[in-house]
Design a protein around this motif. Structure first.
Motif, PDB file in Angstrom:
ATOM      1  N   MET A   1     -79.946 -25.517  -5.514  1.00  0.00           N
ATOM      2  CA  MET A   1     -81.212 -25.557  -6.232  1.00  0.00           C
ATOM      3  C   MET A   1     -82.338 -25.274  -5.242  1.00  0.00           C
ATOM      4  O   MET A   1     -82.417 -25.883  -4.179  1.00  0.00           O
ATOM      5  CB  MET A   1     -81.404 -26.933  -6.863  1.00  0.00           C
ATOM      6  N   ILE A   2     -83.205 -24.317  -5.564  1.00  0.00           N
ATOM      7  CA  ILE A   2     -84.276 -23.913  -4.661  1.00  0.00           C
ATOM      8  C   ILE A   2     -85.607 -24.293  -5.279  1.00  0.00           C
ATOM      9  O   ILE A   2     -85.879 -24.008  -6.436  1.00  0.00           O
ATOM     10  CB  ILE A   2     -84.239 -22.397  -4.407  1.00  0.00           C
ATOM     11  N   GLN A   3     -86.447 -24.920  -4.510  1.00  0.00           N
ATOM     12  CA  GLN A   3     -87.791 -25.245  -4.952  1.00  0.00           C
ATOM     13  C   GLN A   3     -88.791 -24.474  -4.120  1.00  0.00           C
ATOM     14  O   GLN A   3     -88.479 -23.986  -3.027  1.00  0.00           O
ATOM     15  CB  GLN A   3     -88.060 -26.742  -4.803  1.00  0.00           C
ATOM     16  N   GLN A   4     -90.004 -24.362  -4.606  1.00  0.00           N
ATOM     17  CA  GLN A   4     -91.048 -23.701  -3.846  1.00  0.00           C
ATOM     18  C   GLN A   4     -91.295 -24.475  -2.554  1.00  0.00           C
ATOM     19  O   GLN A   4     -91.239 -25.699  -2.504  1.00  0.00           O
ATOM     20  CB  GLN A   4     -92.339 -23.637  -4.668  1.00  0.00           C
ATOM     21  N   GLN A   5     -91.581 -23.729  -1.475  1.00  0.00           N
ATOM     22  CA  GLN A   5     -91.783 -24.364  -0.175  1.00  0.00           C
ATOM     23  C   GLN A   5     -92.919 -25.367  -0.217  1.00  0.00           C
ATOM     24  O   GLN A   5     -92.872 -26.413   0.425  1.00  0.00           O
ATOM     25  CB  GLN A   5     -92.064 -23.280   0.875  1.00  0.00           C
ATOM     26  N   SER A   6     -93.944 -25.070  -1.010  1.00  0.00           N
ATOM     27  CA  SER A   6     -95.087 -25.976  -1.098  1.00  0.00           C
ATOM     28  C   SER A   6     -94.680 -27.332  -1.638  1.00  0.00           C
ATOM     29  O   SER A   6     -95.166 -28.369  -1.200  1.00  0.00           O
ATOM     30  CB  SER A   6     -96.189 -25.368  -1.963  1.00  0.00           C
ATOM     31  N   LYS A   7     -93.730 -27.328  -2.615  1.00  0.00           N
ATOM     32  CA  LYS A   7     -93.273 -28.591  -3.168  1.00  0.00           C
ATOM     33  C   LYS A   7     -92.455 -29.370  -2.147  1.00  0.00           C
ATOM     34  O   LYS A   7     -92.549 -30.590  -2.050  1.00  0.00           O
ATOM     35  CB  LYS A   7     -92.427 -28.337  -4.430  1.00  0.00           C
TER      36      LYS A   7
ATOM     37  N   PHE B   1     -80.732 -37.061  -9.237  1.00  0.00           N
ATOM     38  CA  PHE B   1     -81.150 -35.794  -8.625  1.00  0.00           C
ATOM     39  C   PHE B   1     -81.629 -34.813  -9.701  1.00  0.00           C
ATOM     40  O   PHE B   1     -82.681 -34.174  -9.554  1.00  0.00           O
ATOM     41  CB  PHE B   1     -79.975 -35.207  -7.845  1.00  0.00           C
ATOM     42  N   PHE B   2     -80.869 -34.689 -10.794  1.00  0.00           N
ATOM     43  CA  PHE B   2     -81.263 -33.788 -11.877  1.00  0.00           C
ATOM     44  C   PHE B   2     -82.588 -34.212 -12.508  1.00  0.00           C
ATOM     45  O   PHE B   2     -83.436 -33.379 -12.833  1.00  0.00           O
ATOM     46  CB  PHE B   2     -80.180 -33.734 -12.946  1.00  0.00           C
ATOM     47  N   ALA B   3     -82.742 -35.520 -12.711  1.00  0.00           N
ATOM     48  CA  ALA B   3     -83.972 -36.001 -13.328  1.00  0.00           C
ATOM     49  C   ALA B   3     -85.191 -35.624 -12.487  1.00  0.00           C
ATOM     50  O   ALA B   3     -86.273 -35.356 -13.026  1.00  0.00           O
ATOM     51  CB  ALA B   3     -83.906 -37.519 -13.501  1.00  0.00           C
ATOM     52  N   LYS B   4     -84.986 -35.574 -11.179  1.00  0.00           N
ATOM     53  CA  LYS B   4     -86.091 -35.271 -10.281  1.00  0.00           C
ATOM     54  C   LYS B   4     -86.368 -33.775 -10.186  1.00  0.00           C
ATOM     55  O   LYS B   4     -87.524 -33.350 -10.081  1.00  0.00           O
ATOM     56  CB  LYS B   4     -85.776 -35.833  -8.883  1.00  0.00           C
ATOM     57  N   HIS B   5     -85.310 -32.948 -10.242  1.00  0.00           N
ATOM     58  CA  HIS B   5     -85.483 -31.527  -9.919  1.00  0.00           C
ATOM     59  C   HIS B   5     -85.152 -30.533 -11.038  1.00  0.00           C
ATOM     60  O   HIS B   5     -85.633 -29.406 -11.000  1.00  0.00           O
ATOM     61  CB  HIS B   5     -84.606 -31.170  -8.712  1.00  0.00           C
ATOM     62  N   GLU B   6     -84.307 -30.916 -12.011  1.00  0.00           N
ATOM     63  CA  GLU B   6     -83.737 -29.923 -12.923  1.00  0.00           C
ATOM     64  C   GLU B   6     -84.786 -29.135 -13.700  1.00  0.00           C
ATOM     65  O   GLU B   6     -84.631 -27.933 -13.926  1.00  0.00           O
ATOM     66  CB  GLU B   6     -82.761 -30.599 -13.897  1.00  0.00           C
TER      67      GLU B   6
ATOM     68  N   LEU C   1     -82.477 -22.437 -10.609  1.00  0.00           N
ATOM     69  CA  LEU C   1     -81.335 -23.338 -10.706  1.00  0.00           C
ATOM     70  C   LEU C   1     -80.093 -22.604 -10.219  1.00  0.00           C
ATOM     71  O   LEU C   1     -79.631 -21.662 -10.858  1.00  0.00           O
ATOM     72  CB  LEU C   1     -81.124 -23.802 -12.152  1.00  0.00           C
ATOM     73  N   LEU C   2     -79.558 -23.046  -9.092  1.00  0.00           N
ATOM     74  CA  LEU C   2     -78.368 -22.420  -8.532  1.00  0.00           C
ATOM     75  C   LEU C   2     -77.184 -23.381  -8.493  1.00  0.00           C
ATOM     76  O   LEU C   2     -76.145 -23.062  -7.922  1.00  0.00           O
ATOM     77  CB  LEU C   2     -78.659 -21.928  -7.101  1.00  0.00           C
ATOM     78  N   CYS C   3     -77.341 -24.546  -9.096  1.00  0.00           N
ATOM     79  CA  CYS C   3     -76.309 -25.578  -8.964  1.00  0.00           C
ATOM     80  C   CYS C   3     -75.638 -25.916 -10.291  1.00  0.00           C
ATOM     81  O   CYS C   3     -74.827 -26.841 -10.347  1.00  0.00           O
ATOM     82  CB  CYS C   3     -76.912 -26.847  -8.376  1.00  0.00           C
ATOM     83  N   CYS C   4     -75.947 -25.194 -11.360  1.00  0.00           N
ATOM     84  CA  CYS C   4     -75.407 -25.566 -12.669  1.00  0.00           C
ATOM     85  C   CYS C   4     -73.916 -25.262 -12.764  1.00  0.00           C
ATOM     86  O   CYS C   4     -73.465 -24.195 -12.353  1.00  0.00           O
ATOM     87  CB  CYS C   4     -76.146 -24.820 -13.779  1.00  0.00           C
ATOM     88  N   SER C   5     -73.166 -26.198 -13.311  1.00  0.00           N
ATOM     89  CA  SER C   5     -71.739 -25.982 -13.513  1.00  0.00           C
ATOM     90  C   SER C   5     -71.403 -25.810 -14.990  1.00  0.00           C
ATOM     91  O   SER C   5     -70.237 -25.648 -15.351  1.00  0.00           O
ATOM     92  CB  SER C   5     -70.934 -27.157 -12.946  1.00  0.00           C
TER      93      SER C   5
END
Length: 352
Positions: free
Chosen positions: A1-7, A111-116, A122-126
């Motif tokens: 999972m990739i977030q913006q660098q600013s975040k 983790f999902f609640a914080k970032h999903e 989203l690169l972590c979805c199964s």
């Protein structure tokens, strides 16, 4: 999972300098040892036992070497070099003797609640891409359309809608609706099933809890979805985790049969060695495996069933990804071996 660098920078800004160093070190360790370590909510976890560990490199290496399939292997930067052997035994190292322990926090969902829903990508979805209701209904026949159009939002039967249970039973050879129970979701089914298996006694046994706590040892194949491990850990007198092992994958096009890659495999030898006759009650597996993608063959299923019959064990088989496999035309491939396998509940009456 990739977030913006600013975040990411914003997250670090709220931490002290020592906390920032710890988070950065943890992220570096995951980059160095991705086969063994993972990051959950900026805390470093071992993928084999789910323990939170120190991000110091020496501590990470020391912890990883407590696992038998790594202990005699060389650990270098960027990769763990596993022994090149057809099977690597795993010795029990993670047991708990507490009873009635509180469930561990569900780290994945935290983790999902914080970032999903805030991550840029989203690169972590199964899970698979879901259908819209319009797309789903376009595949329905007239009978199903009529049932949908006349659906009432009321209670249904306790075991589930009879028509739904009957339809589900068609997925399992020799089954009918009476073999099927419906739940509000997979987690409810997992909890109710494991709770029932690990806390029940035979009908002719009316002993105290001391008998129960000594006869509900569970074996859990890891890595796995957290609830498959944390629920038995909260109910059992002891649990044993048995991780998958990496084994060589021969190159069928090479006359020398040299290994070109590794694949994950169920360690049946370790499962047999960790069974405690008279105490072990349950084995928990999940295939097709999440997160490695490993598959189980019919021969492996039959060997596991033979162990279960010998010791009168329950098998809880999480098959949520069954049907998502790639189709192969190679009759000797691991994929074909899986295509020949069955749903475990059709092979053994104490498999769920």
């Amino acid at each position: 999972m990739i977030q913006q660098q600013s975040k990411e920078d914003e997250t670090l800004k709220s931490l002290s300098n020592s906390q920032k160093d710890g988070v950065r070190a943890a992220r570096n360790r995951v980059d160095e040892y991705p086969e063994c370590l993972t990051l959950i909510d900026d805390k470093l976890h071992c993928v084999f036992c789910n323990k939170v560990i120190s991000p110091h490199r020496s501590h990470c290496i020391a912890h990883m070497k407590t696992h038998e399939h790594i202990k005699n292997s060389s650990i270098s930067n960027k990769r763990v070099k596993y022994q090149n052997a057809p099977f690597v035994d795993y010795t029990v190292t993670s047991e708990t003797t507490s009873m009635g322990r509180k469930l561990e926090p569900f780290q994945l969902e935290i983790f999902f609640a914080k970032h999903e829903f805030s991550a840029t990508h989203l690169l972590c979805c199964s899970d698979s891409e879901s259908f819209t209701m319009k797309e789903l209904l376009s595949m329905a026949d007239h009978e199903c359309i009529d049932m949908w159009d006349n659906l009432r939002l009321g209670y249904t039967e306790t075991k589930g809608l009879p028509a739904l249970r009957q339809q589900c039973s068609l997925l399992y050879e020799g089954f009918n609706a009476e073999n099927i129970l419906c739940f509000a979701g997979a987690e409810e089914g997992v909890f109710c099933t494991l709770q029932t298996i690990l806390t029940s006694l035979p009908e002719d046994v009316t002993l105290s809890n001391s008998f129960k706590t000594k006869h509900n040892h569970a074996i859990i194949v890891t890595p796995c979805y957290q609830s498959l491990l944390s629920i038995p850990a909260s109910l059992s007198s002891s649990i044993t985790t048995v991780p998958l092992v990496l084994v060589p994958l021969p190159n069928s096009n090479d006359p020398n049969n040299e290994t070109t890659s590794l694949q994950w495999q169920l360690n049946l030898t370790a499962i047999r060695e960790t069974i405690k006759p008279g105490h072990t009650k349950l084995v928990v597996i999940n295939f097709p495996h999440n997160p490695t993608g490993a598959i189980i063959t019919l021969a492996e299923q039959q060997e596991l069933v033979n162990m279960a019959r010998e010791h009168d064990l329950w098998i809880f088989s999480d098959e949520v990804y069954r049907g998502f496999e790639n189709v192969s035309s190679n009759k000797d491939s691991p994929q074909q071996a899986f295509d020949d396998s069955k749903s475990l509940c059709t092979l053994y009456p104490k498999a769920i």
